[in-house]
Design an enzyme around this catalytic site. Structure first.
Site, mmCIF file in Angstrom:
data_model
loop_
_atom_site.group_PDB
_atom_site.id
_atom_site.type_symbol
_atom_site.label_atom_id
_atom_site.label_comp_id
_atom_site.label_asym_id
_atom_site.label_seq_id
_atom_site.Cartn_x
_atom_site.Cartn_y
_atom_site.Cartn_z
ATOM 1 N N GLY A 248 -13.905 2.208 -12.046
ATOM 2 C CA GLY A 248 -13.485 3.324 -11.228
ATOM 3 C C GLY A 248 -14.411 3.878 -10.184
ATOM 4 O O GLY A 248 -13.988 4.722 -9.390
ATOM 5 N N GLU A 290 -16.035 -1.425 -16.784
ATOM 6 C CA GLU A 290 -15.234 -2.473 -16.134
ATOM 7 C C GLU A 290 -15.152 -2.259 -14.637
ATOM 8 O O GLU A 290 -14.086 -1.966 -14.081
ATOM 9 C CB GLU A 290 -13.810 -2.442 -16.708
ATOM 10 C CG GLU A 290 -13.753 -2.670 -18.195
ATOM 11 C CD GLU A 290 -12.424 -2.250 -18.792
ATOM 12 O OE1 GLU A 290 -11.700 -1.443 -18.168
ATOM 13 O OE2 GLU A 290 -12.118 -2.707 -19.892
ATOM 14 N N PRO A 291 -16.240 -2.404 -13.912
ATOM 15 C CA PRO A 291 -16.183 -2.205 -12.464
ATOM 16 C C PRO A 291 -15.455 -3.357 -11.764
ATOM 17 O O PRO A 291 -15.690 -4.527 -12.078
ATOM 18 C CB PRO A 291 -17.662 -2.183 -12.052
ATOM 19 C CG PRO A 291 -18.355 -2.992 -13.106
ATOM 20 C CD PRO A 291 -17.588 -2.769 -14.385
ATOM 21 N N GLY A 292 -14.582 -3.004 -10.853
ATOM 22 C CA GLY A 292 -13.906 -4.022 -10.044
ATOM 23 C C GLY A 292 -14.262 -3.809 -8.591
ATOM 24 O O GLY A 292 -15.061 -4.532 -7.985
ATOM 25 N N ARG A 293 -13.700 -2.731 -8.046
ATOM 26 C CA ARG A 293 -13.880 -2.414 -6.626
ATOM 27 C C ARG A 293 -15.364 -2.371 -6.231
ATOM 28 O O ARG A 293 -15.751 -2.918 -5.201
ATOM 29 C CB ARG A 293 -13.238 -1.044 -6.363
ATOM 30 C CG ARG A 293 -13.050 -0.715 -4.903
ATOM 31 C CD ARG A 293 -12.592 0.738 -4.743
ATOM 32 N NE ARG A 293 -11.486 1.094 -5.600
ATOM 33 C CZ ARG A 293 -10.202 1.022 -5.248
ATOM 34 N NH1 ARG A 293 -9.875 0.631 -4.043
ATOM 35 N NH2 ARG A 293 -9.252 1.377 -6.099
ATOM 36 N N ARG A 330 -2.584 -1.984 1.309
ATOM 37 C CA ARG A 330 -3.147 -0.751 0.754
ATOM 38 C C ARG A 330 -2.866 0.493 1.602
ATOM 39 O O ARG A 330 -2.751 1.585 1.069
ATOM 40 C CB ARG A 330 -4.649 -0.909 0.482
ATOM 41 C CG ARG A 330 -4.919 -1.954 -0.602
ATOM 42 C CD ARG A 330 -6.353 -1.928 -1.102
ATOM 43 N NE ARG A 330 -6.634 -0.731 -1.852
ATOM 44 C CZ ARG A 330 -7.305 0.313 -1.396
ATOM 45 N NH1 ARG A 330 -7.795 0.301 -0.177
ATOM 46 N NH2 ARG A 330 -7.500 1.361 -2.159
ATOM 47 N N TYR A 334 -0.918 3.252 -0.436
ATOM 48 C CA TYR A 334 -1.729 4.418 -0.823
ATOM 49 C C TYR A 334 -2.184 5.256 0.362
ATOM 50 O O TYR A 334 -2.918 6.225 0.173
ATOM 51 C CB TYR A 334 -2.995 3.980 -1.571
ATOM 52 C CG TYR A 334 -2.811 2.890 -2.590
ATOM 53 C CD1 TYR A 334 -2.017 3.099 -3.726
ATOM 54 C CD2 TYR A 334 -3.430 1.653 -2.443
ATOM 55 C CE1 TYR A 334 -1.855 2.094 -4.673
ATOM 56 C CE2 TYR A 334 -3.275 0.648 -3.386
ATOM 57 C CZ TYR A 334 -2.488 0.869 -4.490
ATOM 58 O OH TYR A 334 -2.330 -0.120 -5.416
ATOM 59 N N CYS A 360 8.436 -8.018 9.338
ATOM 60 C CA CYS A 360 9.638 -7.468 9.944
ATOM 61 C C CYS A 360 9.971 -6.131 9.299
ATOM 62 O O CYS A 360 10.941 -6.010 8.563
ATOM 63 C CB CYS A 360 10.772 -8.474 9.776
ATOM 64 S SG CYS A 360 12.090 -8.144 10.909
ATOM 65 N N TYR A 390 -8.776 -5.734 -4.088
ATOM 66 C CA TYR A 390 -7.339 -5.431 -4.029
ATOM 67 C C TYR A 390 -6.710 -5.779 -2.680
ATOM 68 O O TYR A 390 -5.806 -5.087 -2.202
ATOM 69 C CB TYR A 390 -7.085 -3.954 -4.387
ATOM 70 C CG TYR A 390 -7.677 -3.562 -5.722
ATOM 71 C CD1 TYR A 390 -7.151 -4.076 -6.902
ATOM 72 C CD2 TYR A 390 -8.776 -2.708 -5.821
ATOM 73 C CE1 TYR A 390 -7.701 -3.735 -8.131
ATOM 74 C CE2 TYR A 390 -9.330 -2.372 -7.047
ATOM 75 C CZ TYR A 390 -8.787 -2.883 -8.196
ATOM 76 O OH TYR A 390 -9.328 -2.559 -9.413
#
Ligand code: LLP
Length: 431
Positions: A248, A290-293, A330, A334, A360, A390
């Protein structure tokens, strides 16, 4: 610049990870995902060393593969000594096919099917993160059929609002993930897990949200989890070995975003946990996140070629690229902000454009109201920064556009990690 791997050279041309963005676009075509491998490794090492320093040798950061999952990424994670958080058989299969060790995979998911459970058990995945009571029963039965004892963590919902976008807030009480503490259901979940003969309950997991900048979110989460672990010890007599606080940490997409000092934040969480566990007379559990970004976002850049420029006097102007919501949904999903740069020119008169894609659909905007050279024209290259997380992971074939390749940049060299999809690839599933 937003990140130190992005540079405007003296001739006005943009470079990324020390390489010319335009030259890479010429060589590999566009749209193009670039990934700075050196940066990915640096981000992994930042986590690994902060974990070691503040929690000791057993602590392990698990890369959240949902941010960007392809073989080469898992090879890098294996080499760096990271663990992995996987959310589907597809992610597990990708990791295993890259030689990533099964025992360092933590398997997530709020809707695991019988087939998913069988797949992961049969491949010896190290730990299941069990989301709910239905999964607990199904997993126990599947483990019994195989005569194995499976390590698990339970996903707990701590009831913390991390002040992030609603769609990616996962810690509040009424979200679809995990089992809440507040309603008393989490204690029952633990009790039920302890009664499962084929499951060995190692500890608890929680994840409060993504793009978290609020410095005290992880401290409050740590407090809640430590408090709950003490209650479990008092009520059920169990002392857990592991605590996983999820992912996060936010990253900088635009200059106005704050820069999170992740090692410092991890140090604060460690200090708080030590105090809390000490006060409750409990040993400090093995620490996981659990780092992703924050591992891959700033390692990414997407490069497009301009297809057309449209000026509607009195209204607005568009730069229309050869990509769009298919490679970066994204902003559409968001309202996410991005930094957009012209890859070959910087100075001179500027104008405001919406950067659009070629799908389109009028909502196909990569980023609205960005400043680019006023003379931006067909054939120019445009770079969107911080697209490592992402973007490739959420790319689609909407309008039957094939997905872009992923090119890795390492020590001044470049190589393909994922080849460009072709229309034939897209057609291959049609009967
Ligand atoms: N662990 C769990 C259980 C998660 O659900 C997530 C993200 C992570 C770890 C990794 O979080 P990170 O460090 O990357 O923030 N598609 C959205 C993000 C969704 C995140 C979902 N879960 C976006 O593009 O912003």
């Amino acid at each position: 610049m937003l990140c130190d791997n992005i540079r405007r050279e003296t001739d006005g041309k943009l470079s990324f990870a020390g390489q010319s963005v335009c030259a890479l676009a010429d060589r590999y075509g566009t749209p193009l995902y670039l990934m700075d491998e050196d940066r990915i490794r640096q981000n992994c090492r930042m986590y690994l060393s902060a974990f070691r320093e503040h929690f000791g040798d057993g602590a392990l950061p698990l890369y959240a593969g949902k941010a960007a999952a392809f073989r080469q990424m898992y090879r890098i994670m294996a080499e760096e000594g990271m663990g992995v958080d996987a959310v589907s058989p597809g992610e597990i299969a990708t990791a295993l096919s890259a030689g990533f060790p099964a025992e360092r995979i933590y398997y997530h998911g709020d809707g695991k099917t019988d087939a998913d459970i069988a797949f992961a058990l049969d491949r010896g995945v190290g730990c299941f993160i069990v989301d709910n009571g239905n999964e607990l029963v199904a997993l126990n039965e599947a483990a019994a059929e195989r005569g194995v004892k499976q390590k698990i963590l339970l996903r707990i919902t701590p009831g913390i609002d991390p002040h992030t976008y609603k769609a990616i807030n996962t810690g509040a009480v009424d979200v679809k993930f995990g089992v809440p503490v507040e309603t008393g259901q989490a204690m029952e979940f633990v009790r039920a897990a302890l009664g499962m003969k084929q499951l060995s309950l190692a500890g608890l997991h929680c994840h409060v949200g993504s793009m978290v900048f609020d410095e005290d979110v992880f401290l409050r989460t740590a407090e809640l989890m430590a408090g709950f672990m003490a209650e479990v010890r008092d009520e059920l007599g169990v002392v857990f070995e592991e605590l996983n606080l999820g992912g996060g940490y936010g990253v900088r997409y635009v200059d106005a975003d704050p820069a999170a000092d992740i090692p410092a934040r991890i140090g604060e969480v460690a200090a708080r946990l030590r105090t809390l566990f000490g006060e409750n007379d409990l040993p400090l559990p093995r620490f996981l996140m659990e780092p992703g970004r924050s591992i891959v976002a700033d390692a990414g850049m997407t490069v497009y070629t301009v297809c057309s420029v449209k000026r509607i006097p009195g209204y607005k102007s568009y730069v229309i690229t050869d990509g769009g919501m298919t490679d970066n949904p994204r902003y559409c999903l968001y309202g996410a902000a991005y930094t957009v740069l012209h890859a070959s020119r910087h100075g001179g008169l500027r104008a405001i454009f919406d950067l659009a894609g070629r799908c389109c659909e009028s909502g196909d905007i990569i980023q609205p109201a960005i400043s680019l050279p006023a003379g931006t024209t067909r054939g120019d290259r445009i770079a969107v920064c911080t697209t490592g997380a992402y973007n490739y992971a959420m790319a689609s074939n909407y309008n039957r556009f094939p997905r872009p390749p992923v090119v890795m940049l390492r020590g001044g060299e470049s190589y393909l990690a994922v080849r460009r999809e072709t229309v034939e690839d897209v057609l291959a599933l049609d009967l």
